[in-house]
Design an enzyme around this catalytic site. Sequence first.
Site, PDB file in Angstrom:
ATOM      1  N   GLU A  39      -3.197   2.575  -8.188  1.00 56.84           N
ATOM      2  CA  GLU A  39      -4.056   1.400  -8.350  1.00 56.84           C
ATOM      3  C   GLU A  39      -5.235   1.380  -7.391  1.00 56.84           C
ATOM      4  O   GLU A  39      -6.049   0.453  -7.426  1.00 56.84           O
ATOM      5  CB  GLU A  39      -3.216   0.126  -8.194  1.00 56.84           C
ATOM      6  N   THR A  40      -5.344   2.367  -6.515  1.00 58.10           N
ATOM      7  CA  THR A  40      -6.462   2.426  -5.577  1.00 58.10           C
ATOM      8  C   THR A  40      -6.983   3.865  -5.512  1.00 58.10           C
ATOM      9  O   THR A  40      -6.346   4.798  -5.990  1.00 58.10           O
ATOM     10  CB  THR A  40      -6.048   1.992  -4.161  1.00 58.10           C
TER      11      THR A  40
END
Length: 294
Positions: free
Chosen positions: A153-154
Amino acid sequence: MVSLKWLLSFLASSLLMVSLFQSSQAAGIAVYWGQNGGEGSLADTCASGNYQFVNVAFLSTFGGGRTPVLNLAGHCNPDAGTCTSLSDEIKACQNQNIKVLLSLGGGAGSYGLTSADDAGQVANYLWNTFLGGQSGSRPLGDAVLDGIDFDIETGTGQYWDDLARALSGFSSQKKVYLSAAPQCPFPDANLNTAISTGLFDYVWIQFYNNGQCQYGTNADSLIASWNQWTSVQSNQIFLGVPAAPGAANGGFIPSDVLISQVLPSIKSSPKYGGVMIWNKFFDNGYSSAIKGSI
């Protein structure tokens, strides 16, 4: 002339083959476990009979020369060696034909890959530490997990395809199942290149925390997004939903609405694999309510 007895026998065997094929293609429920000490044990999670997949979350630090960190919240402390007790629980799950995967990443953590070589080193670490390889340090004991889940997610989205290829390469020794948990905006910024390799067995799409493609006043945006996701190179895609309103910042679908308004519209897809639930702590009856309609 074909005898009636032969014809009846042929029809019976054909129906059996169809039944066996359908059962092998049956949809299921995936759940994330490991981020709240109050969610019950892994063994109890599997013994519920509600899940076909459990993602143990998360390996939250890895890559780029970082010392890998397994974060299982209040369940156990890897540094103290107390997570090895999960080995028997993992095996108990697998004995019930439940696939147990280690989930990488999550919404908070320090992770990322800096090169294809870095991806290869991470793959070797995962194989030897959690999968079919050998290591003097196995935080979850001698249990051999079924595969690796990418909940990225990053970061930049780079080199996850290299990690997928490297992990898949170990399947010549023992099958390594790969799953991905992209956000619902299509295509996913972090995982698109990796998913495009076609190496992922399961893609459970997070239809939450994203207003433009999650369930709102109706299911229109969600279904439109789902129809885009059916084009990805994976045999099975799953509808990812929060198990309760407090599990995410938007996107919760009441179980009766999921059953009546959403599932009928997405189950027609040949790639439909079932539902992914975030997460076990919040699942107080949700999976039980929907499993008969999956």
